[in-house]
Design a protein around this motif. Structure first.
Motif, PDB file in Angstrom:
ATOM      1  N   THR A  72     -28.697 -41.859 -43.325  1.00  0.00           N
ATOM      2  CA  THR A  72     -29.298 -40.536 -43.449  1.00  0.00           C
ATOM      3  C   THR A  72     -28.791 -39.882 -44.717  1.00  0.00           C
ATOM      4  O   THR A  72     -27.581 -39.770 -44.925  1.00  0.00           O
ATOM      5  CB  THR A  72     -28.941 -39.654 -42.236  1.00  0.00           C
ATOM      6  OG1 THR A  72     -29.539 -40.215 -41.069  1.00  0.00           O
ATOM      7  CG2 THR A  72     -29.455 -38.237 -42.426  1.00  0.00           C
ATOM      8  N   VAL A  73     -29.715 -39.434 -45.564  1.00  0.00           N
ATOM      9  CA  VAL A  73     -29.347 -38.810 -46.831  1.00  0.00           C
ATOM     10  C   VAL A  73     -28.832 -37.402 -46.575  1.00  0.00           C
ATOM     11  O   VAL A  73     -29.486 -36.606 -45.893  1.00  0.00           O
ATOM     12  CB  VAL A  73     -30.549 -38.782 -47.790  1.00  0.00           C
ATOM     13  CG1 VAL A  73     -30.179 -38.102 -49.098  1.00  0.00           C
ATOM     14  CG2 VAL A  73     -31.035 -40.201 -48.051  1.00  0.00           C
ATOM     15  N   GLY A  74     -27.649 -37.100 -47.138  1.00  0.00           N
ATOM     16  CA  GLY A  74     -26.983 -35.828 -46.844  1.00  0.00           C
ATOM     17  C   GLY A  74     -27.772 -34.610 -47.239  1.00  0.00           C
ATOM     18  O   GLY A  74     -27.782 -33.595 -46.540  1.00  0.00           O
ATOM     19  N   ALA A  75     -28.442 -34.628 -48.383  1.00  0.00           N
ATOM     20  CA  ALA A  75     -29.117 -33.430 -48.879  1.00  0.00           C
ATOM     21  C   ALA A  75     -30.269 -33.003 -47.991  1.00  0.00           C
ATOM     22  O   ALA A  75     -30.695 -31.852 -48.029  1.00  0.00           O
ATOM     23  CB  ALA A  75     -29.636 -33.688 -50.298  1.00  0.00           C
ATOM     24  N   PHE A  76     -30.785 -33.922 -47.146  1.00  0.00           N
ATOM     25  CA  PHE A  76     -31.948 -33.597 -46.330  1.00  0.00           C
ATOM     26  C   PHE A  76     -31.642 -33.687 -44.838  1.00  0.00           C
ATOM     27  O   PHE A  76     -32.548 -33.708 -44.021  1.00  0.00           O
ATOM     28  CB  PHE A  76     -33.108 -34.534 -46.683  1.00  0.00           C
ATOM     29  CG  PHE A  76     -33.513 -34.421 -48.119  1.00  0.00           C
ATOM     30  CD1 PHE A  76     -34.397 -33.445 -48.533  1.00  0.00           C
ATOM     31  CD2 PHE A  76     -32.975 -35.274 -49.075  1.00  0.00           C
ATOM     32  CE1 PHE A  76     -34.755 -33.330 -49.873  1.00  0.00           C
ATOM     33  CE2 PHE A  76     -33.338 -35.170 -50.406  1.00  0.00           C
ATOM     34  CZ  PHE A  76     -34.226 -34.187 -50.809  1.00  0.00           C
ATOM     35  N   ALA A  77     -30.356 -33.732 -44.502  1.00  0.00           N
ATOM     36  CA  ALA A  77     -29.981 -33.780 -43.095  1.00  0.00           C
ATOM     37  C   ALA A  77     -30.094 -32.394 -42.472  1.00  0.00           C
ATOM     38  O   ALA A  77     -30.063 -31.374 -43.150  1.00  0.00           O
ATOM     39  CB  ALA A  77     -28.542 -34.304 -42.951  1.00  0.00           C
ATOM     40  N   LYS A  78     -30.204 -32.358 -41.139  1.00  0.00           N
ATOM     41  CA  LYS A  78     -30.346 -31.085 -40.454  1.00  0.00           C
ATOM     42  C   LYS A  78     -29.053 -30.287 -40.497  1.00  0.00           C
ATOM     43  O   LYS A  78     -29.066 -29.065 -40.476  1.00  0.00           O
ATOM     44  CB  LYS A  78     -30.767 -31.326 -39.004  1.00  0.00           C
ATOM     45  CG  LYS A  78     -32.159 -31.941 -38.887  1.00  0.00           C
ATOM     46  CD  LYS A  78     -32.534 -32.168 -37.437  1.00  0.00           C
ATOM     47  CE  LYS A  78     -33.924 -32.780 -37.321  1.00  0.00           C
ATOM     48  NZ  LYS A  78     -34.308 -33.033 -35.904  1.00  0.00           N
ATOM     49  N   ASN A  79     -27.923 -30.959 -40.507  1.00  0.00           N
ATOM     50  CA  ASN A  79     -26.646 -30.269 -40.656  1.00  0.00           C
ATOM     51  C   ASN A  79     -25.713 -31.153 -41.455  1.00  0.00           C
ATOM     52  O   ASN A  79     -26.009 -32.310 -41.734  1.00  0.00           O
ATOM     53  CB  ASN A  79     -26.030 -29.914 -39.286  1.00  0.00           C
ATOM     54  CG  ASN A  79     -25.830 -31.140 -38.409  1.00  0.00           C
ATOM     55  OD1 ASN A  79     -25.050 -32.020 -38.743  1.00  0.00           O
ATOM     56  ND2 ASN A  79     -26.552 -31.203 -37.276  1.00  0.00           N
ATOM     57  N   SER A  80     -24.574 -30.594 -41.815  1.00  0.00           N
ATOM     58  CA  SER A  80     -23.670 -31.307 -42.721  1.00  0.00           C
ATOM     59  C   SER A  80     -23.156 -32.601 -42.130  1.00  0.00           C
ATOM     60  O   SER A  80     -22.986 -33.597 -42.833  1.00  0.00           O
ATOM     61  CB  SER A  80     -22.482 -30.396 -43.088  1.00  0.00           C
ATOM     62  OG  SER A  80     -21.772 -30.010 -41.915  1.00  0.00           O
ATOM     63  N   LYS A  81     -22.914 -32.636 -40.807  1.00  0.00           N
ATOM     64  CA  LYS A  81     -22.407 -33.849 -40.186  1.00  0.00           C
ATOM     65  C   LYS A  81     -23.447 -34.959 -40.190  1.00  0.00           C
ATOM     66  O   LYS A  81     -23.132 -36.127 -40.352  1.00  0.00           O
ATOM     67  CB  LYS A  81     -21.954 -33.548 -38.750  1.00  0.00           C
ATOM     68  CG  LYS A  81     -20.624 -32.810 -38.670  1.00  0.00           C
ATOM     69  CD  LYS A  81     -19.491 -33.659 -39.217  1.00  0.00           C
ATOM     70  CE  LYS A  81     -18.151 -32.961 -39.077  1.00  0.00           C
ATOM     71  NZ  LYS A  81     -17.051 -33.768 -39.639  1.00  0.00           N
ATOM     72  N   ASP A  82     -24.710 -34.585 -39.983  1.00  0.00           N
ATOM     73  CA  ASP A  82     -25.758 -35.598 -40.005  1.00  0.00           C
ATOM     74  C   ASP A  82     -25.878 -36.242 -41.375  1.00  0.00           C
ATOM     75  O   ASP A  82     -26.263 -37.396 -41.502  1.00  0.00           O
ATOM     76  CB  ASP A  82     -27.107 -34.974 -39.625  1.00  0.00           C
ATOM     77  CG  ASP A  82     -27.181 -34.662 -38.131  1.00  0.00           C
ATOM     78  OD1 ASP A  82     -26.310 -35.143 -37.395  1.00  0.00           O
ATOM     79  OD2 ASP A  82     -28.111 -33.932 -37.721  1.00  0.00           O
ATOM     80  N   GLY A  83     -25.567 -35.498 -42.406  1.00  0.00           N
ATOM     81  CA  GLY A  83     -25.715 -36.001 -43.761  1.00  0.00           C
ATOM     82  C   GLY A  83     -24.516 -36.744 -44.266  1.00  0.00           C
ATOM     83  O   GLY A  83     -24.492 -37.184 -45.409  1.00  0.00           O
ATOM     84  N   VAL A  84     -23.490 -36.903 -43.430  1.00  0.00           N
ATOM     85  CA  VAL A  84     -22.294 -37.643 -43.828  1.00  0.00           C
ATOM     86  C   VAL A  84     -22.146 -38.834 -42.908  1.00  0.00           C
ATOM     87  O   VAL A  84     -21.955 -38.684 -41.700  1.00  0.00           O
ATOM     88  CB  VAL A  84     -21.034 -36.750 -43.749  1.00  0.00           C
ATOM     89  CG1 VAL A  84     -19.799 -37.568 -44.076  1.00  0.00           C
ATOM     90  CG2 VAL A  84     -21.164 -35.566 -44.684  1.00  0.00           C
ATOM     91  N   THR A  85     -22.260 -40.029 -43.461  1.00  0.00           N
ATOM     92  CA  THR A  85     -22.127 -41.241 -42.652  1.00  0.00           C
ATOM     93  C   THR A  85     -20.733 -41.292 -42.055  1.00  0.00           C
ATOM     94  O   THR A  85     -19.729 -41.233 -42.766  1.00  0.00           O
ATOM     95  CB  THR A  85     -22.372 -42.493 -43.511  1.00  0.00           C
ATOM     96  OG1 THR A  85     -23.685 -42.403 -44.065  1.00  0.00           O
ATOM     97  CG2 THR A  85     -22.262 -43.749 -42.674  1.00  0.00           C
ATOM     98  N   GLN A  86     -20.667 -41.397 -40.727  1.00  0.00           N
ATOM     99  CA  GLN A  86     -19.378 -41.351 -40.043  1.00  0.00           C
ATOM    100  C   GLN A  86     -18.976 -42.691 -39.446  1.00  0.00           C
ATOM    101  O   GLN A  86     -17.852 -42.844 -38.984  1.00  0.00           O
ATOM    102  CB  GLN A  86     -19.420 -40.281 -38.940  1.00  0.00           C
ATOM    103  CG  GLN A  86     -19.654 -38.873 -39.489  1.00  0.00           C
ATOM    104  CD  GLN A  86     -19.795 -37.845 -38.395  1.00  0.00           C
ATOM    105  OE1 GLN A  86     -20.183 -38.168 -37.283  1.00  0.00           O
ATOM    106  NE2 GLN A  86     -19.464 -36.610 -38.688  1.00  0.00           N
ATOM    107  N   ASP A  87     -19.896 -43.643 -39.418  1.00  0.00           N
ATOM    108  CA  ASP A  87     -19.614 -44.954 -38.859  1.00  0.00           C
ATOM    109  C   ASP A  87     -20.100 -46.040 -39.812  1.00  0.00           C
ATOM    110  O   ASP A  87     -21.006 -45.820 -40.615  1.00  0.00           O
ATOM    111  CB  ASP A  87     -20.309 -45.127 -37.508  1.00  0.00           C
ATOM    112  CG  ASP A  87     -19.871 -44.081 -36.495  1.00  0.00           C
ATOM    113  OD1 ASP A  87     -18.670 -44.012 -36.215  1.00  0.00           O
ATOM    114  OD2 ASP A  87     -20.743 -43.329 -36.006  1.00  0.00           O
TER     115      ASP A  87
END
Length: 367
Positions: A72-87
């Motif tokens: 998921t591309v960070g600039a177009f994610a619904k929130n900051s966590k969605d836009g940061v790959t965590q796994d």
């Protein structure tokens, strides 16, 4: 004739891509087609956009899976966590989405955010590579063109990755410059560096970690925005170079990599201690500066009037006079003592002489 030759070469290239298969030592080729790319880099470097484009997805792809936000591309994610790959997670697809060679692309969490989270990042990455993927053809180290320095946290992460994977890791590592536009406007602005100097600069940041000079590719995932001939040609050239790099490399075996949670924690604590020590030294420096300034202020304020030196001189003179008088009195006392002793001895001698004379006279009379 030239046209026929070009067609033949193009067919050979397509066939080579289509015929590319995993090496015999690779046992899980059905789940993870080859070649395999693992994308590593700081948060915000554009890793997810690159991962999406390499398998033919839109550069602004958003993963709709609830429990998986990889790619998921960070600039177009619904929130900051969605836009940061965590796994650490993977996707498979045809190279550039063109229905030719199937590849595996691994998206990883960004480094250089929170040290505590990065310990979990390494644990998850090592677990996936060792127990699932097992072989890697290319570790793609991604940086934005604007990146002028690598954070201390990322250098520490790469150092530990090198420790985890061993020295062979660098044989399979390649640098990727994201956001490197080949539009004529961007090229006109790029006066202080080019592909060669930028690559040398990034390699220099790894001095002390590896002596190898890594190759680089310059894949602009937004090449189709300007969509000029130059941009399309540069995209094709650099994606082809990345593919060829992976195909030329022997697959890196991940079976011998190890968890380094303890070593990572130790390194993290050392970094924290260095940061704390640096803060203490800065505070001590500021404190000493304040003390020096205060002493200088007090010195200026406590300067004495001119009359005080004269009083001090008078006091010193009085002390000197007293000392001199005391010395003279002592000298006179000593001289007086010598005079008195001499005078007393003389009187005693005269009395003795008088007594001796009387004795002589008495003896004469008796005779």
């Amino acid at each position: 004739m030239k046209t026929k030759c070009l067609i033949v070469l193009l067919c050979l290239a397509v066939c080579r891509h289509t015929a590319a298969e995993c090496e015999d030592i690779v046992s899980n080729k059905d789940k993870f087609p080859c070649p395999r790319f693992v994308i590593i880099g700081p948060t915000g470097a554009g890793k997810s956009s690159l991962a999406n484009v390499l398998i033919g997805r839109d550069k602004e792809f958003q993963n709709q899976k609830e429990n998986q936000k990889c790619f998921t591309v960070g600039a177009f994610a619904k929130n900051s966590k969605d836009g940061v790959t965590q796994d650490t997670c993977h996707e498979t697809g045809s190279w550039l989405g063109r229905g030719r060679q199937q590849v595996t692309v691994v998206d990883t969490p960004g480094f250089g955010v929170e040290l505590e989270e990065e310990e979990e990042t390494i644990s998850g990455l090592v677990n996936f590579l060792k127990n699932e993927l097992k072989f890697v053809h290319a570790f793609v180290l991604s940086f934005k063109e604007q990146d002028k320095r690598i954070t201390a946290e990322f250098r520490l992460m790469v150092r530990i990755l090198s420790g985890i994977f061993g020295d062979q890791f660098w044989d399979n590592a390649i640098i990727e410059a994201t956001h490197w536009s080949y539009h004529e406007v961007a090229q006109a602005k790029r006066t202080l560096h080019n592909e060669s100097t930028w690559t040398d600069h990034i390699n220099s940041m790894f001095e002390g970690i590896t002596s190898r000079k890594m190759k680089s590719v310059f894949i602009d995932t937004y090449f189709d925005v300007g969509n000029t001939t130059r941009e399309r040609e540069a995209f094709e050239k650099n994606t082809e170079a990345l593919f060829e790099f992976a195909m030329e490399k022997d697959p890196f075996p991940c079976k011998d990599i190890k968890q380094v949670k303890h070593e990572w924690r130790t390194a993290m604590e050392e970094l924290a201690n260095m940061t704390s020590l640096n803060k203490i030294l800065e505070e001590e420096r500021d404190s000493l500066t304040e003390i020096i300034d205060r002493i200088e202020d007090d010195k200026r304020k406590s300067q004495k009037p001119e009359i005080e030196p004269s009083l001090e001189s008078s006091s010193v003179s009085s002390i000197l006079v007293t000392v001199i008088l005391t010395f003279l009195a002592f000298a006179f006392g000593v001289l007086g003592s010598f005079w008195y002793k001499s005078f007393f001895d003389k009187q005693v001698n005269e009395e003795d002489d008088s007594e001796d004379l009387d004795v002589v006279k008495l003896q004469t009379i008796q005779d």
